[in-house]
Design an enzyme around this catalytic site. Structure first.
Site, PDB file in Angstrom:
ATOM      1  CG  ASP A  13      -2.158   0.818   1.061  1.00  0.00           C
ATOM      2  OD1 ASP A  13      -2.319   1.563   0.016  1.00  0.00           O
ATOM      3  OD2 ASP A  13      -2.998   0.995   1.914  1.00  0.00           O
ATOM      4  NE  ARG A  17      -1.297   6.644   1.097  1.00  0.00           N
ATOM      5  CZ  ARG A  17      -1.459   5.782   1.968  1.00  0.00           C
ATOM      6  NH1 ARG A  17      -1.225   6.033   3.030  1.00  0.00           N
ATOM      7  NH2 ARG A  17      -1.653   4.335   1.672  1.00  0.00           N
ATOM      8  CD1 TRP A  18       7.646   6.341  -2.278  1.00  0.00           C
ATOM      9  CD2 TRP A  18       7.372   6.571  -4.453  1.00  0.00           C
ATOM     10  NE1 TRP A  18       8.757   6.137  -2.644  1.00  0.00           N
ATOM     11  CE2 TRP A  18       8.709   6.393  -3.967  1.00  0.00           C
ATOM     12  CE3 TRP A  18       6.991   6.791  -5.796  1.00  0.00           C
ATOM     13  CZ2 TRP A  18       9.776   6.579  -4.834  1.00  0.00           C
ATOM     14  CZ3 TRP A  18       8.044   6.902  -6.891  1.00  0.00           C
ATOM     15  CH2 TRP A  18       9.300   6.780  -6.431  1.00  0.00           C
ATOM     16  CG  HIS A  30       0.480   1.574  -9.082  1.00  0.00           C
ATOM     17  ND1 HIS A  30       0.193   1.331  -8.209  1.00  0.00           N
ATOM     18  CD2 HIS A  30      -0.658   2.208  -9.665  1.00  0.00           C
ATOM     19  CE1 HIS A  30      -0.924   1.734  -7.605  1.00  0.00           C
ATOM     20  NE2 HIS A  30      -1.345   2.387  -8.700  1.00  0.00           N
ATOM     21  CD  GLU A  60     -13.175  -4.913  -2.393  1.00  0.00           C
ATOM     22  OE1 GLU A  60     -12.100  -5.493  -2.640  1.00  0.00           O
ATOM     23  OE2 GLU A  60     -14.255  -5.709  -2.075  1.00  0.00           O
ATOM     24  CG  ASN A  61      -7.589  -2.510  -6.212  1.00  0.00           C
ATOM     25  OD1 ASN A  61      -6.431  -2.911  -5.871  1.00  0.00           O
ATOM     26  ND2 ASN A  61      -7.879  -1.295  -5.204  1.00  0.00           N
ATOM     27  CD1 TRP A  62     -12.217  -5.948 -10.321  1.00  0.00           C
ATOM     28  CD2 TRP A  62     -11.459  -5.093 -12.232  1.00  0.00           C
ATOM     29  NE1 TRP A  62     -11.703  -6.941 -11.040  1.00  0.00           N
ATOM     30  CE2 TRP A  62     -10.975  -6.568 -12.244  1.00  0.00           C
ATOM     31  CE3 TRP A  62     -11.007  -4.506 -13.496  1.00  0.00           C
ATOM     32  CZ2 TRP A  62     -10.228  -7.138 -13.177  1.00  0.00           C
ATOM     33  CZ3 TRP A  62     -10.403  -5.106 -14.309  1.00  0.00           C
ATOM     34  CH2 TRP A  62      -9.779  -6.554 -13.947  1.00  0.00           C
TER      35      TRP A  62
HETATM   36  C1  FPP Z   1      -1.318   0.101  -3.530  1.00  0.00           C
HETATM   37  O1  FPP Z   1      -1.025   1.266  -3.576  1.00  0.00           O
HETATM   38  C2  FPP Z   1      -0.896  -0.842  -4.643  1.00  0.00           C
HETATM   39  C3  FPP Z   1      -1.626  -1.518  -5.603  1.00  0.00           C
HETATM   40  C4  FPP Z   1      -3.014  -1.306  -5.821  1.00  0.00           C
HETATM   41  C5  FPP Z   1      -1.034  -2.193  -6.694  1.00  0.00           C
HETATM   42  C6  FPP Z   1       0.518  -2.717  -6.555  1.00  0.00           C
HETATM   43  C7  FPP Z   1       0.754  -3.600  -7.745  1.00  0.00           C
HETATM   44  C8  FPP Z   1       2.096  -3.801  -8.033  1.00  0.00           C
HETATM   45  C9  FPP Z   1       3.129  -2.976  -7.400  1.00  0.00           C
HETATM   46  C10 FPP Z   1       2.278  -4.726  -9.306  1.00  0.00           C
HETATM   47  C11 FPP Z   1       3.094  -5.749  -8.644  1.00  0.00           C
HETATM   48  C12 FPP Z   1       3.189  -7.030  -9.961  1.00  0.00           C
HETATM   49  C13 FPP Z   1       3.931  -7.740 -10.298  1.00  0.00           C
HETATM   50  C14 FPP Z   1       3.751  -8.533 -11.576  1.00  0.00           C
HETATM   51  C15 FPP Z   1       4.923  -7.963  -9.631  1.00  0.00           C
HETATM   52  P1  FPP Z   1      -2.404   2.533  -3.612  1.00  0.00           P
HETATM   53  O2  FPP Z   1      -2.443   2.706  -5.169  1.00  0.00           O
HETATM   54  O3  FPP Z   1      -3.233   1.905  -3.144  1.00  0.00           O
HETATM   55  O4  FPP Z   1      -1.535   3.660  -2.913  1.00  0.00           O
HETATM   56  P2  FPP Z   1      -2.242   5.004  -2.062  1.00  0.00           P
HETATM   57  O5  FPP Z   1      -3.017   4.118  -0.874  1.00  0.00           O
HETATM   58  O6  FPP Z   1      -1.084   5.591  -1.783  1.00  0.00           O
HETATM   59  O7  FPP Z   1      -3.211   5.522  -2.865  1.00  0.00           O
END
Ligand code: FPP
Length: 232
Positions: A13, A17-18, A30, A60-62
């Site tokens: 997670d 934000r990063w 990502h 839910e991410n959809w």
């Molecule tokens: C959460 O950050 C992260 C995700 C929803 C996706 C993470 C997926 C990857 C890093 C890909 C991995 C894939 C492979 C094939 C190795 P967020 O978007 O919820 O961040 P936020 O909470 O700051 O909004």
């Protein structure tokens, strides 16, 4: 290190934000997050962890903006293809679990090919939970069990009889669940499978969670006293 967990699972997670903190688009976070996946997988193999599982995309991410969903799917496809050599060189089995019916045909084809190619690798297993949610898993398991068992056996189901219907059949429950970015929730992840899992929360955002942070989580786990509801 002593007391190494057999299965470590991670809710990655904080990518958005990063990226935002650097004035960039969320997808940039990502992409950087994939580097953390590589680092944690390496550390897991070095420390003897047998299963590393990652919550890569929830049901839910959809509901995120279409551009981000498409970006994430493309990233996943690219990252998988790119890592195939690493998986073969390091004898890592690659598994994707979740509601595969919602994924595109091309992504499903890539996943099938990678799972088949890495099926016999036995140093460690990397599991990607894609289009997954814990409630979805329990429901699909319940429907499968109801359809395949006579009513009397269905009524007599025990947790041990039920678990093989979950998509995680054959995979040990996580010993340690890590969630990054300071959020203190399970967010519909492995609801059944985390019954006795130890939780570790880190304030570090996923793109910054690398080998030292992963090892720190293993050290914290090694100090835990697991009682499984019993008195020692
Ligand atoms: C959460 O950050 C992260 C995700 C929803 C996706 C993470 C997926 C990857 C890093 C890909 C991995 C894939 C492979 C094939 C190795 P967020 O978007 O919820 O961040 P936020 O909470 O700051 O909004």
């Amino acid at each position: 290190m002593e007391n190494i967990p057999q299965h470590v699972s991670i809710i990655m997670d904080g990518n958005g934000r990063w990226a935002k903190a650097r004035g960039k688009e969320r997808i940039y976070g990502h992409y950087e997050g994939v580097e953390s996946v590589r680092a944690c997988l390496e550390a897991a193999v070095e420390e003897g962890v047998k299963y590393l599982s990652l919550y890569a995309f929830s049901e839910e991410n959809w509901n995120r903006p279409e551009q981000e969903v498409l970006g994430l799917m493309e990233l996943m496809m690219k990252a998988m293809k790119k890592e195939l050599i690493t998986f073969m060189d390091n004898h890592i089995r690659f598994v994707v679990l979740g509601n595969r019916a919602r994924l595109s045909d091309s992504l499903n084809a890539t996943i099938d090919e990678m799972m088949a190619q890495t099926a016999a690798n036995d140093t460690a297993t990397l599991i990607l939970f894609l289009s997954y949610s814990g409630q979805w898993d329990i429901l699909q398991a319940m429907k499968k069990a109801a359809a395949s068992l006579p009513e009397k056996d269905f009524q007599a189901l025990t947790p041990e009889d039920f678990a093989p219907y979950l998509v995680t059949a054959g995979i040990p429950d996580p010993d340690l669940l890590i969630r990054t970015s300071g959020e203190l929730r399970i967010s519909n992840y492995l609801l059944w499978q985390c019954a006795y899992t130890e939780f570790y929360f880190s304030d570090v955002l996923w793109p910054d969670f690398r080998k030292p942070e992963f090892r720190e989580a293993l050290r914290a786990y090694a100090q835990r006293d697991r009682r499984y509801g019993k008195v020692k």
